[in-house]
Motif scaffolding. Structure first.
Motif, PDB file in Angstrom:
ATOM      1  N   SER A  20       0.821  -1.210   0.000  1.00  0.00           N
ATOM      2  CA  SER A  20       0.000   0.000   0.000  1.00  0.00           C
ATOM      3  C   SER A  20       0.853   1.256   0.000  1.00  0.00           C
ATOM      4  N   THR A  21       2.051   1.136   0.491  1.00  0.00           N
ATOM      5  CA  THR A  21       2.937   2.284   0.331  1.00  0.00           C
ATOM      6  C   THR A  21       3.124   2.546  -1.148  1.00  0.00           C
ATOM      7  N   SER A  23       1.164   1.740  -3.398  1.00  0.00           N
ATOM      8  CA  SER A  23      -0.075   2.196  -4.024  1.00  0.00           C
ATOM      9  C   SER A  23      -0.257   3.689  -3.842  1.00  0.00           C
ATOM     10  N   GLU A  32      -5.583  -0.860  -4.441  1.00  0.00           N
ATOM     11  CA  GLU A  32      -6.722  -0.156  -3.862  1.00  0.00           C
ATOM     12  C   GLU A  32      -7.866  -0.225  -4.847  1.00  0.00           C
TER      13      GLU A  32
ATOM     14  N   MET B 536      -6.157   5.422   4.676  1.00  0.00           N
ATOM     15  CA  MET B 536      -5.038   5.066   3.802  1.00  0.00           C
ATOM     16  C   MET B 536      -3.724   5.500   4.421  1.00  0.00           C
ATOM     17  N   ARG B 539      -2.691   3.220   7.090  1.00  0.00           N
ATOM     18  CA  ARG B 539      -2.089   2.009   6.552  1.00  0.00           C
ATOM     19  C   ARG B 539      -0.670   2.292   6.085  1.00  0.00           C
ATOM     20  N   ALA B 540      -0.489   3.469   5.503  1.00  0.00           N
ATOM     21  CA  ALA B 540       0.851   3.811   5.038  1.00  0.00           C
ATOM     22  C   ALA B 540       1.813   3.879   6.219  1.00  0.00           C
ATOM     23  N   ALA B 543       2.535   0.505   7.494  1.00  0.00           N
ATOM     24  CA  ALA B 543       3.443  -0.161   6.581  1.00  0.00           C
ATOM     25  C   ALA B 543       4.879   0.246   6.861  1.00  0.00           C
ATOM     26  N   ARG B 544       5.059   1.506   7.093  1.00  0.00           N
ATOM     27  CA  ARG B 544       6.419   1.955   7.342  1.00  0.00           C
ATOM     28  C   ARG B 544       6.946   1.415   8.659  1.00  0.00           C
ATOM     29  N   GLN B 550      12.608   2.026   6.240  1.00  0.00           N
ATOM     30  CA  GLN B 550      12.131   3.357   5.846  1.00  0.00           C
ATOM     31  C   GLN B 550      11.735   4.075   7.115  1.00  0.00           C
TER      32      GLN B 550
END
Lengths: 433, 560
Positions: A20-21, A23, A32, B536, B539-540, B543-544, B550
């Motif tokens: 998703s990063t 994305s 998505e 979103m 989630r980002a 994710a990191r 990162q």
């Protein structure tokens, strides 16, 4: 308008985080997969606008050709200001009740001894008016007619009493329309010259060219549609056309701003090609463009509804109509024409071609290695370390240029894309300058 | 540049804006006429507007001085109508006369007058009739010294026709000369060869050939040093005239005189300036019994017979005048000499009924536009939409105040196109907010919190807003400066809205968004309408966190 939240419920959770990063940063991702509206709203879009550019060129090219043909062969339906003549209008409410067009025609003939060119009832409700058009009348004739109409039809004035003062008239010489148009064309020339200067300073050369091409398209299409549909052209129309130019550029400026941002230091990276970066920019500004246009069009729509519906004729309707058509043309061209044209110009540059080739190479290399097995349109997820180094560099790039009004580094000045993975993977918190 | 993003104190900005707003309204209510109403154009309040376009023999644009001069002369005439609030303005090569209210019909006649000259009549023939002795011609008044010893003329005067109005009649019936300067110049040249020839034979031919109902290319372009073959304004008589012996500028004043013992009908009194008085005296002494033509724009207004030598620079013109025709002739003579010839491009009278209807329609359209925009913003941006509406309302308040002040200070009148400009500007104003909010969404999507996204998105949005508004303003400014006609009001309000939009975005919208981002309730995804992108972003972030390589370096906002 469906709200983003209800929409997002069918936004699938992505299979893994790294995905998703990506994305969020790559159009290529289709992870998505919400509804179209959701994709629009969140701007991850993934509408491949640049890739299908041939399609847009053909469609818009055809439209422009049809417009030019129509302007050339059919010409315009010119209003009274271009042909000259006298227009008399009065409220349709008379002391004897509603005045009909026939009554008005009889009264006119009685007063002057010859019939009017046209008599019509326009508008609705209280604003309903009788409109009479004739060749240009002298002041005496006009006075005679007004007296005659007032006596026969008794139109009601402001205070509800029948009066000759309720009758409006306007006489226009046949040269007035061309006078206004001449000045408008001069203004157009000056505006285009200034805008070219502005764009050349603000953007790079090809962006300025692409923006002007889009502008030309807007003018042609708007004028062409007027010619095709046969809407009446008045000086207000010509003026409205000029103000569209500002709006159309405005749209293009916004998209190009984003393109510029997304392509900073692009040549030093192999994450995506110029075309993809531009496509991402279009997607990110897609909702904004649509929103902008909708918001700008709503008042125009209000103007048109009232101007055409209530008054039936006049400045309000003329201005609103031309703005409506022009704004729609403007937003379409800023999305489907300006950016694709820009990409085509850019890709003629060997540097960008080479960079695109590198991007392809890397993707091919990556696709031979196995990966997380998620579906990515750009091949599968690249090798993590490469991705890391690359996306980190890109982020630094973005961070470095995020200060506004800083001129970007020229392409190619940055690291020449040597992707030494690992090693410097630890964040230092410092910006690379 | 503004202070570094992220360090703004919203309160200060809002306070500055409040000061501006209070300042504007203080000026509105405590200076000038203290009425909080803008000046309205005649298309909104009713009245008459006439546009006169200057014509020059060469087709070149007229000089500014001559336009100014003409403006002053016409302004005097307009003031003579006695309607308050009338004005004459220069717009490109045009003069625009606006007369509010119901007495403007006369204004349609004011621009008809260009050059007034006095020429001797050499020969006069009635149209479509055999030449007869000038003593019995129609349309002949007489002129006598103000000593009063001169008896009334034997001619029957300009019977019932008013010089000015009839000039209007023929002028209106005439098609304007070709628009193309070249062909017009050629037509003028041709007419000068025949109708201004010094050769009697050519003159006679020209007199025969002259068609009084055709448009006259020489109108206002005749050479005063040469003879002239022309018609009178009614088109009932043709003349061969000598060169000009006295110019209209030499007329000091003229007035209509009611019937009195000496003259049973209306007469016109004429007073010359010093030099002119001398010329008039010389001419009348030498030409008793001859006719003298008052030539206006190469058309003869009146050709009375000289009854006696008139010394002292005063003269009386008698004939079959009515009050109106006498007044008109007096006006023509008094203000006769405009430095330019004008064509009447437009002449319109707007009834108050229509004005009110237009005004209501424009207000309705504006209200409808605002409501539509408000609903859309609320649906799309939730609370941020509220900020938009608040900004729009404040923007409206500033715009209205400035409008009133401009009406007072620089005589800006709000007309229908101007209102349309404001309505269309609603979209442009709302658009700046959208740029900002969409940027916010971008930042949040990349994993920032609402709060940390605001300064960064502002820094970027600011640049876009500035450049986009610059383009809009450029378009409006160019239009305002270069275009003619009603567009000026439209361009003015559009440009003004653009500038005020910047003020509101910088001083109101942005600070409000900052405040909202610091407020717990307003930052809730459901409230701010940013739910989807916030998720979103989360989630980002997650994710990191899962891929520690990162690090947070990517997400720390960079403050310049």
């Amino acid at each position: 308008m469906s709200t983003p939240d209800s929409e997002s419920s069918n936004g699938t959770t992505p299979p893994n985080g790294a995905e998703s990063t990506a994305s969020a940063e790559s159009t290529a991702s289709t992870a998505e997969r919400g509804g179209v509206l959701h994709r629009l709203y969140t701007g991850t879009g993934a509408f491949d606008i640049i890739g299908k550019r041939k399609r847009w060129y053909i469609a818009l090219g055809l439209l422009v050709l049809v417009c030019i043909a129509s302007i050339g062969f059919k010409g315009f339906n010119l209003g009274i200001e271009f042909t000259g003549g006298t227009k008399i209008s009065m409220p349709a409410a008379g002391a004897q009740g509603q005045i009909t067009a026939d009554e008005a025609e009889d009264a006119f003939r009685e007063a002057l001894g010859y019939p009017a060119d046209s008599v019509q009832l326009v508008g609705s409700g209280d604003s309903q008016t009788i409109q009479i058009r004739t060749d240009k009348l002298s002041v005496e004739e006009l006075t005679t007619v007004k007296q005659g109409l007032a006596e026969d039809l008794q139109p009601l004035g402001v205070n509800g009493q029948p009066t000759v003062e309720a009758i409006s008239d306007s006489a226009v010489s046949g040269t007035w329309g061309s006078e206004i148009t001449k000045q408008a064309l001069i203004a157009l020339g000056v505006f285009l010259a200034l805008v070219t200067v502005f764009l050349a300073f603000y953007f790079e050369r090809w962006m300025a060219v692409a923006a002007l091409i889009a502008l030309l398209h807007d003018v042609l299409v708007t004028a062409g549609l007027y010619s095709l549909i046969g809407f009446e052209v008045s000086p207000s129309t010509v003026i409205g056309l000029l103000t569209i130019l500002g709006f159309s550029l405005y749209d293009t400026v916004v998209v190009f701003d984003k393109v510029k941002e997304n392509t900073r230091g692009l040549l030093g990276l192999t994450r995506r090609t110029y075309a993809e970066a531009a496509n991402l920019a279009v997607n990110q500004t897609l909702m904004r463009s649509i929103n902008t246009s909708v918001i700008a069009l709503l008042p125009v729509l209000g103007l048109l509804l009232i101007g055409a519906g209530l008054l039936g004729v006049g400045v309000l309707r003329d201005l609103a109509l031309v703005q409506l058509i022009g704004m729609i043309a403007g937003v379409v061209s800023s999305l489907l024409l300006a950016t694709p044209v820009l990409v085509d110009f850019k890709m003629r540059n060997p540097k960008y071609q080479a960079q695109a080739a590198k991007v392809r190479q890397r993707r091919e290399r990556n696709s031979t290695e196995t990966s997380s097995g998620t579906e990515q349109a750009a091949g599968s997820a690249p090798d993590a370390s490469v991705l890391d180094a690359d996306s980190r560099r890109e982020r630094e790039m973005v961070a470095a240029v995020s200060a506004p009004a800083r001129t970007g580094k020229g392409p190619g000045e940055r690291g020449s894309g040597s992707r030494s993975a690992g090693g410097s993977g630890r964040p230092t918190g410092k910006k690379r300058r | 540049m503004a202070p570094p993003a992220g360090q703004i104190r919203p309160g200060r900005y809002l306070a500055v804006f409040a000061l501006i707003l209070v300042g504007i309204y203080a000026l509105v209510f405590f200076t000038g006429d203290r009425k909080p109403t803008p000046e309205l154009g005649i298309d909104l309040q009713g009245g008459t507007r006439v546009t006169l376009t200057a014509r020059t023999p060469t087709g070149q644009p007229p000089t500014q001085e001559s336009l100014q001069q003409a403006r002053q002369i016409i302004e005097q005439r307009v003031n003579g109508l006695g309607v308050s609030g009338s004005e004459v303005t220069i717009d490109g090569q045009n003069l625009v006369i606006t007369v509010p209210g119901q007495n403007g019909e006369q204004a349609k006649r004011l621009g008809q007058t260009a050059e007034l000259n006095f020429r001797k009549v050499q020969q006069a023939v009635p149209v479509s009739a055999l030449p007869q002795s000038p003593g019995k011609t129609q349309g002949q008044g007489s002129t006598s010294g103000s000593g009063g010893s001169g008896s009334a003329g034997s001619g029957s005067g300009p019977a019932g026709t008013t010089p000015q109005s009839s000039s209007n009649g023929t002028a209106a019936a005439q098609q304007p000369p070709p628009d193309d300067p070249d062909s017009r110049a050629a037509a003028i040249e041709q007419a000068k060869k025949t109708r201004q020839s010094t050769n009697p034979q050519v003159q006679a031919q020209a007199l025969q050939a002259l068609n009084c109902s055709a448009p006259d290319p020489l109108r206002g372009n005749a050479d005063p040093q040469k003879p002239l073959v022309t018609c009178n304004q009614e088109g009932t008589e043709k003349y061969v005239l000598s060169p000009v012996f006295l110019e209209g500028q030499q007329v000091e004043t003229a007035s209509a005189v009611p019937p009195n013992q000496q003259y049973p009908g209306w007469t016109v009194n004429l007073q010359f300036k010093g030099q002119g008085a001398q010329k008039w005296a010389d001419f009348t002494s030498a030409n008793v019994g001859k006719r003298v033509a008052f030539v206006l724009d190469t058309q003869v207004v009146s050709a009375p017979q000289v009854q006696s030598a008139q010394l002292g620079g005063r003269t009386t013109i008698s004939g079959n005048f009515t009050q109106e025709s006498a007044t008109n002739l007096a006006n023509t003579l008094k203000y006769g000499s405009l430095p330019l010839a004008f064509d009447q491009s437009t002449a319109e009278t707007v009834s108050p009924t229509l004005g009110i209807a237009s005004m209501e329609a424009a207000l309705l359209a504006g209200g409808l536009g605002l409501i539509l925009v408000a609903v859309y913003c609320l649906a799309y941006y939730r609370v941020l939409g509220l900020l938009t509406i608040l900004s729009l309302v404040l923007s409206g308040a500033v715009v209205y105040g400035v409008l009133v002040l401009f009406g007072r200070w620089i005589g800006f009148t709000l007309d229908l196109p101007g209102m349309a400009g404001f309505i269309i500007a609603i979209g442009i104003t709302a658009d700046s907010f959208i740029v900002l909010f969409e940027r916010l969404k971008d930042e949040i999507r990349e994993g920032r919190t609402f709060r940390s996204a605001v300064p960064r998105s502002w820094a970027r949005a600011r640049r876009t807003i500035l450049s986009a508004d610059a383009v809009s303003f450029l378009a409006a400014a160019v239009l305002y400066i270069l275009a003619v006609g009603q567009v000026k009001g439209f361009a003015f309000t559009l440009g003004m809205s653009t500038v005020l939009d910047l003020i509101v975005v910088f001083l109101v919208t942005h600070p409000l968004v900052v405040l909202a981002s610091k407020n717990k309730f307003l930052s809730k995804p459901g409230v701010s309408g940013l739910g989807a992108v916030q998720r979103m972003g989360e989630r980002a972030r997650a994710a990191r966190k899962r891929s520690p390589k990162q690090g947070p370096s990517a997400t720390t906002p960079k403050e310049a």
